[in-house]
Design an enzyme around this catalytic site. Structure first.
Site, mmCIF file in Angstrom:
data_model
loop_
_atom_site.group_PDB
_atom_site.id
_atom_site.type_symbol
_atom_site.label_atom_id
_atom_site.label_comp_id
_atom_site.label_asym_id
_atom_site.label_seq_id
_atom_site.Cartn_x
_atom_site.Cartn_y
_atom_site.Cartn_z
ATOM 1 N N HIS A 346 0.788 -1.235 0.000
ATOM 2 C CA HIS A 346 0.000 0.000 0.000
ATOM 3 C C HIS A 346 0.810 1.270 0.000
ATOM 4 O O HIS A 346 0.242 2.367 0.003
ATOM 5 C CB HIS A 346 -0.928 0.041 1.222
ATOM 6 C CG HIS A 346 -2.137 -0.827 1.085
ATOM 7 N ND1 HIS A 346 -3.313 -0.362 0.559
ATOM 8 C CD2 HIS A 346 -2.342 -2.122 1.382
ATOM 9 C CE1 HIS A 346 -4.205 -1.346 0.555
ATOM 10 N NE2 HIS A 346 -3.630 -2.424 1.047
ATOM 11 N N LYS A 532 -8.814 13.658 4.395
ATOM 12 C CA LYS A 532 -7.908 12.517 4.378
ATOM 13 C C LYS A 532 -7.036 12.628 5.615
ATOM 14 O O LYS A 532 -7.030 13.661 6.286
ATOM 15 C CB LYS A 532 -7.039 12.528 3.125
ATOM 16 C CG LYS A 532 -6.432 13.902 2.817
ATOM 17 C CD LYS A 532 -5.721 13.958 1.470
ATOM 18 C CE LYS A 532 -6.645 14.032 0.279
ATOM 19 N NZ LYS A 532 -6.723 12.827 -0.503
ATOM 20 N N ARG A 533 -6.293 11.600 5.939
ATOM 21 C CA ARG A 533 -5.372 11.695 7.064
ATOM 22 C C ARG A 533 -4.446 12.887 6.885
ATOM 23 O O ARG A 533 -4.113 13.261 5.765
ATOM 24 C CB ARG A 533 -4.538 10.413 7.178
ATOM 25 C CG ARG A 533 -5.308 9.239 7.721
ATOM 26 C CD ARG A 533 -5.895 9.546 9.063
ATOM 27 N NE ARG A 533 -4.843 9.713 10.054
ATOM 28 C CZ ARG A 533 -4.602 8.897 11.050
ATOM 29 N NH1 ARG A 533 -5.368 7.833 11.227
ATOM 30 N NH2 ARG A 533 -3.630 9.109 11.901
ATOM 31 N N LYS A 538 0.673 14.449 1.844
ATOM 32 C CA LYS A 538 -0.636 14.780 1.262
ATOM 33 C C LYS A 538 -0.792 16.295 1.052
ATOM 34 O O LYS A 538 -1.702 16.757 0.381
ATOM 35 C CB LYS A 538 -1.759 14.244 2.146
ATOM 36 C CG LYS A 538 -1.846 12.706 2.162
ATOM 37 C CD LYS A 538 -2.986 12.242 3.059
ATOM 38 C CE LYS A 538 -3.096 10.738 3.194
ATOM 39 N NZ LYS A 538 -3.890 10.094 2.122
#
Ligand SMILES: *Cc1c(COP(=O)(O)O)cnc(C)c1O
Length: 812
Positions: A346, A532-533, A538
């Site tokens: 992942h 999102k986290r 990110k």
């Protein structure tokens, strides 16, 4: 199932359970009654599904994941059973609003984010495709922490999701197994000369499964999600005398991420991994043994999937049971194990590739460590002379006194897949290149998908209705039929309906925000969403730089033609991730600053909602105009919120990362806004080591103004956090190229604003996104896994097609 029958059964059960009339019942009593009715109605099918798999001797999949993030189950079960409309109407007749009842259910939040949500989307899709597949995980008492903001800071509270019980689970006392930890192991010579391992002084923990039915969409299939709890073994009651010893057992299944900043926490995490792996594998083999005799063709009946490296010990545990319990030879056991196992990677982030100290694993489970040592020894033996020594050193399982879990998973399985095309290519060509050369046939791509039922049918009834009226309802059965919407690209009336549905969802979110936070937001503004986290890669920070840019344009440049925007965030930071928490604090303080400044507050606002979860996502996503997918290219393996948002008609602003690339391919360049470095440009920078963030800071006054605001007192009430962010960008040379991508991002945001102002164009872009989201249906993704990796087949024929959609498999 009709309204009249339902009402009678419901009222009877309410009386039976609570001896109360519907007028006096609390919402929770109503919720409990409804849930009990739902569960007892699929119970027969649950048992039948189970029996059918056995009778037909079907190969079954077991999906091992340390996280599952199903969210609430009630509405999903009602939808999949074909009951939703009837129940909604029946309750309304009784003066009850179904949504109020649904809100009683706590989110089942046994996961952090994307990885756990993927596991749950897969559970839904596997059942809905009629595939024989089950989940295996841990029943955490507290799941992931509950997030609160206090003075702008993230504070973590325990999430007591089980406090009022869990309707959906069934405790299966009879399926409990023992799991052994600690102690030591020696090999004892037997009369026949063979060696038998003796595990001395183990700590025995009783693993008790709690099963939850995974109801398929209108097909009568109910699969099982099995979550394990740790208990004191009955025979050892007297041994565990002290409170401490009892607590140690409770701790095993207490929280999702034990604090890994200390050795004790890390050890607990490793014990959790072995705990659910051993319990799961033992129960699979016990079941198999009761039904079949020959273990040599086990791979024709069992597939085990390792979701990321956390369950990689499956390889060793499976070997242990075949060797020690079934007395199989090493060669045969290994041959079977590799055929049974498959693994999904992942992430390429190095810090997320698990490695355990040899000492720790040896003490947590000495026999498992012995087996891993032997797997490693044989791997080296097999590869010696075939490939260079350096390659062996880089790929072996145990090196530098660490056990490399990804290596164990790859060597011990027949398939390793990435989760989007770009990610799978990076695995093959860069991150796992050595392994790719050793085992080219094992590598493949399976782009992630989402359960369209939850993310469209359940979350967005307004849009679902427009779709039904426009293209019929076959999309509810096969998400690829969303493509029919392409025929209405130029249809003014349809575009208008899409706009009305979006506005209704924005209104719903506005009301929700008002209720939860007391904030009034402008529902005619662009709803710009990043959920999102919280992670540096990110780049929520890049989003913040854009917000500050707009802020200064209004405040200091006197710009007036700014399209009003509401920036919506949802994000939890890992409790020990200091930098991410600083970003949260600064975002919250900028939000407050803007809110209190009348010169900007009618143009800009930031809403940072607490405690991001599946249920929160279900309210935010349908209301989104813009989807922020702005990770540094190469860092986001796939992403799935990008798919959910597109499905709900948001237009994506994105880097060419993860599945964003496939979204662009699906909708075409004119229906997505792409910006920033590409993955190969990022890798060039790494190779040349020639990125200097300072150059970008210095050469752009606009950027400088924004970056300086972190330390020059512009943003009130921030201290060390601002310095930390400033330093990350300049002193530490901006690891995620935020300053490098800044200018391109600002341009892309201007494009978004301009496109939004042309509502016709915008609505057409939105339509094209909805119409092409079908290719990211998890139904198709799991079918690809089933065919290419698991080799499992459907029991049920393809789920009911549109012509017999009146079929309701569950009766009362
Ligand atoms: C979909 C989802 C995620 C994954 O979001 P990404 O943007 O793909 O990282 C995380 N958390 C929840 C609750 C989700 O529903």
């Amino acid at each position: 199932m009709n309204k009249k029958v339902f009402k009678k059964k419901f009222l009877d059960l309410l009386t039976e359970k609570f001896a109360i009339s519907v007028e006096d019942a609390s919402l929770f009593e109503i919720y409990t009654t409804l849930g009990t009715l739902v569960r007892s109605s699929y119970a027969k099918d649950w048992r039948r599904t189970w029996n059918t798999y056995d009778q037909c001797q079907q190969k079954q999949l077991y999906y091992f994941s340390i996280e599952f993030l199903p969210g609430r189950m009630m509405k999903s079960n009602l939808l999949n059973m074909g009951w939703l409309d009837t129940v909604q109407e029946a309750l309304a007749d009784l003066g009850i609003n179904l949504d109020d009842v649904l809100a009683q259910e706590p989110d089942m939040a046994l996961g952090n984010g994307g990885l756990g949500r993927l596991a749950s989307c897969f559970m839904d899709s596997i059942a809905s495709e009629g595939l024989p597949g089950n989940g295996n995980g841990i029943r955490y008492k507290y799941g992931l922490f509950k997030q609160k903001f206090i003075d702008g800071y993230q504070v973590e509270l325990p999430n007591e999701w089980l406090a009022r019980g869990n309707l959906w689970e069934v405790r299966r006392e009879s399926k409990a197994v023992d799991v052994c930890f600690n102690g030591h192991v020696y090999l004892k010579k037997q009369a026949d000369g063979s060696l038998e391992p003796i595990h001395e002084n183990p700590t025995i923990v009783r693993a008790v499964p709690y099963d939850t039915g995974m109801v398929g969409f209108r097909n009568g299939t109910v699969n099982t999600l099995r979550l394990w709890d740790a208990e004191i073994p009955l025979s050892e009651e007297s041994y565990y005398r002290s409170i401490e010893q009892r607590r140690a057992i409770q701790d095993l299944t207490s929280v999702l991420y034990p604090d890994d900043s200390n050795e004790e926490g890390r050890r607990l995490r490793l014990m959790q991994e072995y705990f659910f792996v051993s319990a799961g594998v033992q129960s699979i083999l016990r079941h198999f043994k009761a039904k079949q005799k020959d273990f040599h063709n086990l791979d024709e009946f069992v597939a085990i999937h390792i979701n990321d490296t956390h369950p990689a010990l499956c390889v060793a545990e499976f070997m242990r049971l075949l060797l020690d319990e079934e007395k199989m030879s090493w060669e045969r056991a290994w041959n079977v194990t590799v055929k049974v196992m498959s693994y999904t990677n992942h992430t390429i982030m190095a810090e997320a590739l698990e490695k355990w100290p040899v000492d720790m694993l040896q003490s947590v489970q000495p026999r498992i460590y012995q087996i891993i040592e032997e797997i490693d020894r044989r791997f080296i033996e097999e590869m010696t002379g075939v490939v260079d020594w350096e390659v062996i050193q880089r790929t072996r399982i145990i090196s530098d006194n660490l056990v490399h879990m990804a290596h164990l998973a790859i060597i011990g399985s027949h398939s390793t897949n990435g989760v989007a095309k770009l990610h799978s290519d990076l695995l093959k060509n860069v991150v796992l290149h050595d392994f790719y050369r050793l085992y080219p046939d094992r590598f493949n791509n399976k782009t992630n998908g989402i359960a369209e039922r939850r993310w469209l049918q359940l979350a967005n009834p307004a849009l679902s209705q427009v779709l039904d009226q426009t293209i019929g309802d076959s999309w509810r059965y096969d998400a690829n039929d969303l493509h029919l919407l392409m025929n209405f690209r130029e249809d003014e009336a349809v575009l208008k309906q899409l706009q009305v549905a979006k506005q209704a969802n924005k209104h719903r979110l506005t009301e929700f925000v008002l209720k939860e936070t007391g904030l009034k937001i402008n529902e005619t503004a662009i709803f710009d969403v990043q959920i999102k986290r919280l992670h540096a890669y990110k780049r929520q920070l890049l989003n913040l730089l854009h917000i500050l840019t707009l802020y200064f344009e209004i405040k200091e440049e006197g710009k007036t033609d700014i399209q009003p925007r509401v920036f919506i965030f949802g994000a939890k930071a890992a409790p020990s991730y200091h930098y991410a928490k600083s970003i949260i604090k600064v975002l919250n303080e900028v939000a407050t600053m803007i809110r209190h400044d009348p010169a900007v507050s009618d143009k800009l606002s930031i809403v940072f909602l607490e405690d991001y979860s599946v249920s929160l996502a279900e309210v935010i996503i349908p209301a989104a105009d813009v989807s922020e997918q702005i990770s540094l290219a190469s860092k986001e393996a796939s992403g799935t919120s990008n798919m959910k948002l597109m499905l709900n008609g948001a237009v994506t602003i994105a880097t060419l990362d993860g599945a964003n690339i496939e979204i662009r391919d699906a909708v075409g360049e004119e229906n997505i806004v792409i910006f920033g470095l590409t993955e190969s440009q990022v890798y060039d920078y790494y190779e040349q080591a020639n990125y200097h963030s300072y150059t970008y800071y210095e050469s752009s006054p606009k950027l400088k103004r924004v970056v300086d605001s972190f330390i020059d007192g512009t943003i009130p009430n921030i201290y060390q956090e601002g310095v930390e962010i400033f330093d990350s960008l300049l002193k530490y040379n901006d690891e995620f190229f935020v300053l490098r991508d800044y200018e391109a991002y600002i341009q892309a945001q201007r494009q978004i604003a301009a496109d939004y102002q042309q509502q016709d164009k915008w609505l057409r872009m939105s339509l094209v996104n909805i119409a092409n989201a079908g290719r990211f249906s998890a139904d198709d993704t799991v079918m690809k896994y089933a065919e290419d990796i698991w080799q499992i087949e459907k029991t049920n024929p393809k789920r009911r097609q549109a012509e017999d959609k009146k079929y309701v498999p569950y009766t009362l």
